[in-house]
Design a protein around this motif. Structure first.
Motif, PDB file in Angstrom:
ATOM      1  N   UNK A 380      34.959  28.631  21.162  1.00  0.00           N
ATOM      2  CA  UNK A 380      34.951  29.976  20.560  1.00  0.00           C
ATOM      3  C   UNK A 380      35.039  29.854  19.038  1.00  0.00           C
ATOM      4  N   UNK A 383      31.767  28.892  17.631  1.00  0.00           N
ATOM      5  CA  UNK A 383      30.855  30.027  17.681  1.00  0.00           C
ATOM      6  C   UNK A 383      31.247  31.091  16.648  1.00  0.00           C
ATOM      7  N   UNK A 384      32.408  30.913  16.044  1.00  0.00           N
ATOM      8  CA  UNK A 384      32.811  31.833  14.975  1.00  0.00           C
ATOM      9  C   UNK A 384      33.379  33.139  15.485  1.00  0.00           C
ATOM     10  N   UNK A 385      34.087  33.071  16.606  1.00  0.00           N
ATOM     11  CA  UNK A 385      34.643  34.300  17.156  1.00  0.00           C
ATOM     12  C   UNK A 385      36.122  34.392  16.802  1.00  0.00           C
ATOM     13  N   UNK A 386      36.564  35.523  16.259  1.00  0.00           N
ATOM     14  CA  UNK A 386      37.979  35.643  15.921  1.00  0.00           C
ATOM     15  C   UNK A 386      38.834  35.679  17.174  1.00  0.00           C
ATOM     16  N   UNK A 391      35.813  31.541  12.681  1.00  0.00           N
ATOM     17  CA  UNK A 391      35.472  32.880  12.185  1.00  0.00           C
ATOM     18  C   UNK A 391      35.813  33.006  10.709  1.00  0.00           C
ATOM     19  N   UNK A 417      24.141  32.506  13.876  1.00  0.00           N
ATOM     20  CA  UNK A 417      25.464  32.379  14.455  1.00  0.00           C
ATOM     21  C   UNK A 417      25.491  33.042  15.838  1.00  0.00           C
TER      22      UNK A 417
END
Lengths: 484, 517
Positions: A380, A383-386, A391, A417
């Motif tokens: 995650x 993938x740049x998810x907060x 992120x 992204x």
């Protein structure tokens, strides 16, 4: 050349790490014994001592050794990224090497020597030092890549060596041309020279020099179209070395890339940023699109590291202190999440059977909940998810790009992204959504205390940077304030 | 204003509850279920205190809490609620309790299931109370993770496809919104203000209408995907049909509302000129969505899919009401959001009841169920009536207000939208007829048990609310009136302030400034 004792302060962390490397070699020679895990801890102790000597480098910039090495926040911040990389790599390696029956002191010494090279790259303020540091780092890495002496490992090493040799050649030729144009290779002098002589920005010799340096650095950070070596080398090298390369080499190469381009070539930003704009876009897009097609986790991570180099290049294109500090935070975040992910990859494998194909991951999320959770957090984050470090890194880079009006690059970046989410999620899908086969490929984890510690540290780092990044961001912002 | 931090409490209790859950033995299923229910119930009770203490005379934010988060960038932990979010917060805490009860029968990986539900509650509440754009974005995205797992692990046969589609659709929209958030941040700095992501301050920032146009487009895409508006709705039927029952309930009840809420809280008040310029277009696609959703629902053979498409149609009404841009329309839109949460949520629960017994949702498999399961048929019929807007039930109030508002703005849209009401009656009643009436000729249906106590337990509150909201809407509307009024007056004021920004010059100035750097 005059030498002062005060200069030694700037070099103290490097000396400590170098001395530790030699100590590791000696300790191995003098202490006969089967178990060599303690050597990893010896290395870590050395890095910790170096880390204790580093904080005093924050503060006003000082140049030492006739302007060859800087002691500034920029260097110090990168040293800390590299310490994190070094410590995590040593922790991850220990158990892995024993399991693969390749536990020798040389490995730890080589990691530490490469680390010295990386640190010198981050501190270098002279193109010759950049080159020497890059070679110091690279030679150690060539050896590490071929460390397992299996066919693939040796192939990886040789590929990296031959292509890396060419890249060094480009870099050196570029430095020579810059010397020809400016009469100096000291970074701040080059900057001053470009400022004093605006006509230089259209000099073919200077531009060719900058172009060749772009090739040289582009190779080390695995930017498209200089990325061809990456997948094979990353896949063939021992997994711990791959983690080290993907994070350490990238951080070091970007530190030099930043100092040379953003500081020395400040005056020609208009000229080089256009080229890098294209490189950044190509690197993100190609890295992501190719990663989508991979069915092997290790290879997928190799392509993903190309994509991450692309996001970082966006920061370089922008070229402001804001963007530089964003890249520094990103590289720190990347170090945690990437080494963490590789640590999980190592644990899933076992002696003689790496289990890096995605199919091997079917159902392991529920069978090994802790590993599943860790891997999910790292995916995650990539993938740049907060609320993860990934992120925050992307947020800062895109923020800097929007600030300077690079709207299209930002939009293409975020779309990239979004595309990358697909292949990171696929790992999670396989781990959690696919049922375990009747005879699972992975029947146990190769987990030791050190590898577990590394994963936990990386996970804590990812969440810490994701949830309370304020302090680190501030530190990075202060660190670039002293850049020219 | 110092007070007990209600909002943080209700937001983080579920997260703490989830962490405690981590430490529990996965075999002790009873304890896990009981604990989750207790956490959800306590949270609901606390949120009722919020309701009791909410001052209906105040249109602005209440229960505000503010703390620096990433100080150097002006990012804050800044939360608060007004008459719009109050009801959505209550709906969330209420539906979570209902969902936990309705999930009593889940046997697969109970611990993780309950864990994700609690984390989801934190994400949803966080997104609803955030008044800082970055904070909102963090919760908005983080919310995806538990929902993704709920669909992916506990869903139907095509769950992986549905989960990935759900995730990526939402990601694309939100990332473009992130770019717009950043543009907004720098516009605010350029205007000479301190760097901030504080929504209430950004409301004040005048933005040239042509710049608004693009920023609204980015926000609109993110929220329109979430609503979902036709033609961006295609992830919804997949996600709904594949998700487990409770997942569908939360998805319909709360997650879709995040889209309409996003329009109300962010896209429209931040960019009023663009919102007005886009309004005819938005109303058109809302009407297309209403009719398209209804027509597609009509031909479904799977009850759950039918309900999913009816959602597309219902959410079209909500959007229509919001973009009517008058008091009736906006209030109706908000009210209809709540209604949809209750009636569609209940429909999904009811579909879950029959699916658990027969493991099929094909309409053709049923017929004459009213004879075998009279109680079930009664509840189903009541909820159906609420869904199609029978006076006396909740759906009527919302639809009536929306129609009223729409009529004032665009008669054509109102006429077409009204045809959607007729279609809705058509597909819902036709489905009820085929499932519940006629001969009970399928042998497999002849021994079905009627509602058990647990099912009564979670259906009765829904039916109760459907009546309450239909018979006495004042309870709900009273607390949102002041907010709606303030919302509209602010919208108008900002729109007029922005009009004064001379169009072409402002555009040129903006471009030159960015190019100069």
């Amino acid at each position: 050349m005059n030498f002062q004792m005060a200069d030694l302060q700037l070099l103290a962390p490097h000396i400590v790490v170098l001395a530790t490397a030699l100590l590791v070699l000696l300790a191995e020679a003098f202490c006969k014994g089967e178990r060599k895990g303690y050597l990893a801890y010896l290395g870590i102790a050395g890095i910790v001592v170096a880390a204790l000597l580093t904080p005093r480098l924050f503060g006003p910039q000082r140049l030492g050794f006739s302007g060859m090495l800087a002691g500034d926040g920029f260097a110090a911040f990168f040293y800390f990224i590299l310490y994190a990389v070094g410590i995590l790599t040593l922790l991850v390696s220990q158990n892995y090497l024993r399991d693969e029956r390749f536990e020798h002191g040389e490995y730890y010494a080589l990691v530490l020597l490469a680390l010295v090279g990386m640190m010198l790259m981050a501190g270098a303020t002279h193109l010759m030092v950049v080159f020497l540091a890059l070679e110091t780092m690279s030679i150690a890495i060539y050896a590490l890549a071929g460390y397992f002496r299996t066919e693939r490992s040796v192939e990886a090493s040789l590929k990296y060596f031959i292509l890396g040799g060419f890249a060094s050649g480009f870099l050196l030729y570029g430095i020579a041309l810059i010397y020809g144009a400016c009469g100096t290779t000291q970074i701040y002098d080059v900057m001053a020279y470009f400022k004093a002589l605006p006509a230089l920005t259209s000099s073919p010799m200077a531009l060719a020099g900058i172009g060749l340096l772009t090739v040289g650095f582009g190779f080390k950070v695995a930017a498209v179209p200089f990325h061809a070596w990456t997948p094979d080398v990353y896949q063939g090298a021992p997994t711990s070395v791959t983690a080290f390369m993907a994070t350490g080499v990238k951080a070091a190469a970007f530190s030099a890339f930043l100092r040379v381009f953003v500081v020395a070539f400040q005056g020609t930003h208009v000229e080089w940023s256009g080229v890098l704009w294209v490189l950044a876009l190509l690197t993100m897009t190609l890295g992501n699109l190719t990663a989508i097609a991979q069915t092997d986790v290790k290879r997928m991570l190799a392509y993903s590291s190309i994509a991450h180099a692309g996001y970082l290049l966006v920061g370089l294109v922008v070229g402001t202190p804001e963007a530089s500090s964003a890249m520094m935070v990103y590289l720190l975040a990347y170090a945690f999440m990437n080494i963490g992910a590789f640590a999980c990859v190592i644990m899933v494998g076992r002696y003689g059977q790496e289990n890096t194909s995605l199919d091997a991951y079917a159902g392991i999320g529920f069978r090994f909940p802790a590993l599943g959770l860790a891997m999910a957090v790292f995916m995650f984050s990539m993938a740049g998810i907060p609320p993860t470090a990934g992120f925050i890194g992307k947020f800062l880079i895109f923020k800097a790009a929007v600030h300077e009006g690079y709207y299209w690059l930002t939009i293409l970046g975020v779309l990239n992204s979004a595309a990358s989410v697909y292949y990171y999620l696929r790992v999670i899908i396989t781990m959690y959504f696919k049922p375990s086969p009747d005879e699972p490929a992975v029947d146990g984890l190769r987990v030791g205390p050190s590898a577990a510690l590394a994963t936990v540290l990386a996970g804590v780092g990812v969440l810490y940077l994701g949830i309370i990044p304020g302090g680190i961001i501030k530190l990075a912002e202060q660190a670039v304030r002293f850049m020219g | 204003m110092s007070h007990f931090p209600y909002l943080s409490t209700i937001t983080f209790i579920p997260l703490v509850g989830a962490l405690v859950l981590l430490a529990m033995n996965r075999r002790n299923v009873g304890l896990i279920r009981g604990w989750t229910l207790a956490v959800a119930a306590v949270n609901f009770v606390i949120s009722l205190a919020l309701w009791a203490r909410f001052d209906p005379a105040v249109g602005g934010m209440q229960f505000m809490e503010r703390k620096a988060w990433i100080a150097s960038l002006g990012i804050q932990y800044f939360v608060g609620i007004d008459g719009i979010s109050l009801w959505l917060v209550l709906l969330t805490t209420f539906l979570t309790v209902i969902c936990v009860v309705s999930s009593w029968g889940v046997e697969k990986q109970v611990k993780e299931y309950m864990l994700f539900f609690l984390v989801l509650e934190t994400g949803m509440l966080g997104a609803l109370i955030s008044l800082d754009l970055v904070l909102f974005y963090v919760f908005w995205e983080a919310m995806l993770i538990p929902m993704y797992f709920l669909i992916g692990v506990w869903g139907g046969t095509d769950r992986i496809y549905a989960a990935v589609k759900f995730f990526i659709y939402t990601m694309v929209g939100s990332l473009l919104m992130l770019v717009a958030i950043l543009v907004l941040y720098f516009l605010n700095i350029k205007a000479g203000n301190a760097p901030t992501f504080d929504l209430l301050q950004l409301y004040q920032l005048p933005i040239a209408p042509n710049v608004q146009f693009w920023m609204f487009a980015a926000f609109c895409l993110a929220f329109a995907i979430k609503v979902p508006m036709w033609p961006l709705h295609t992830w919804l039927p997949d996600a709904h049909t594949q998700a487990p029952t409770a997942g569908s309930v939360i998805l319909a009840g709360v997650l879709l509302k995040m889209g309409t809420y996003g329009f109300l809280r962010f896209a429209m008040p931040l960019f009023p000129n663009a919102a007005q310029a886009w309004a005819p277009f938005m109303m058109t696609i809302a009407v297309v969505g209403i009719i398209y959703g209804a027509l597609v629902a009509m031909v479904q053979t799977d009850v759950k899919k039918l309900v999913a498409y009816s959602s597309v149609s219902h959410l079209g009404y909500v959007m229509l009401g919001l973009f009517a841009l008058n008091a009736q329309g906006v209030a109706g839109g908000i009210y209809q959001s709540l209604n949809h949460g209750i009636s569609t949520g209940a429909l999904f629960l009811l579909v879950g009841v029959i699916y658990e017994r027969r493991h099929t949702r094909e309409i053709a498999e049923f017929g004459g169920l009213a004879k075998q399961m009279p109680a079930y048929a009664t509840v189903f019929l009541i909820i159906t009536m609420s869904s199609i807007g029978l006076p006396g039930l909740n759906g009527f109030v919302g639809e009536f207000l929306i129609m009223l508002g729409t009529f004032l703005t665009s008669k054509t849209a109102a006429v077409f939208a009204a045809s959607g009401v007729i279609l809705a009656a058509g597909y819902m009643l036709w489905m009820v007829k085929r499932v519940f009436f006629g001969p009970l000729d399928n042998e497999k249906n002849q021994n079905l048990a009627d509602l058990n106590r647990l099912e009564w337990g979670y259906l009765l509150p829904m039916v109760f609310l459907a009546f309450w909201m239909g018979l006495y809407p004042g309870t709900f509307l009273r607390k949102m009136d002041a907010t709606v009024e303030l919302w509209l007056s602010r919208f108008e004021a900002k729109r007029e302030a922005c009009l004064e920004l001379d169009r072409p010059d402002a555009a040129v100035a903006f471009r030159v400034e960015t190019e100069n750097q």
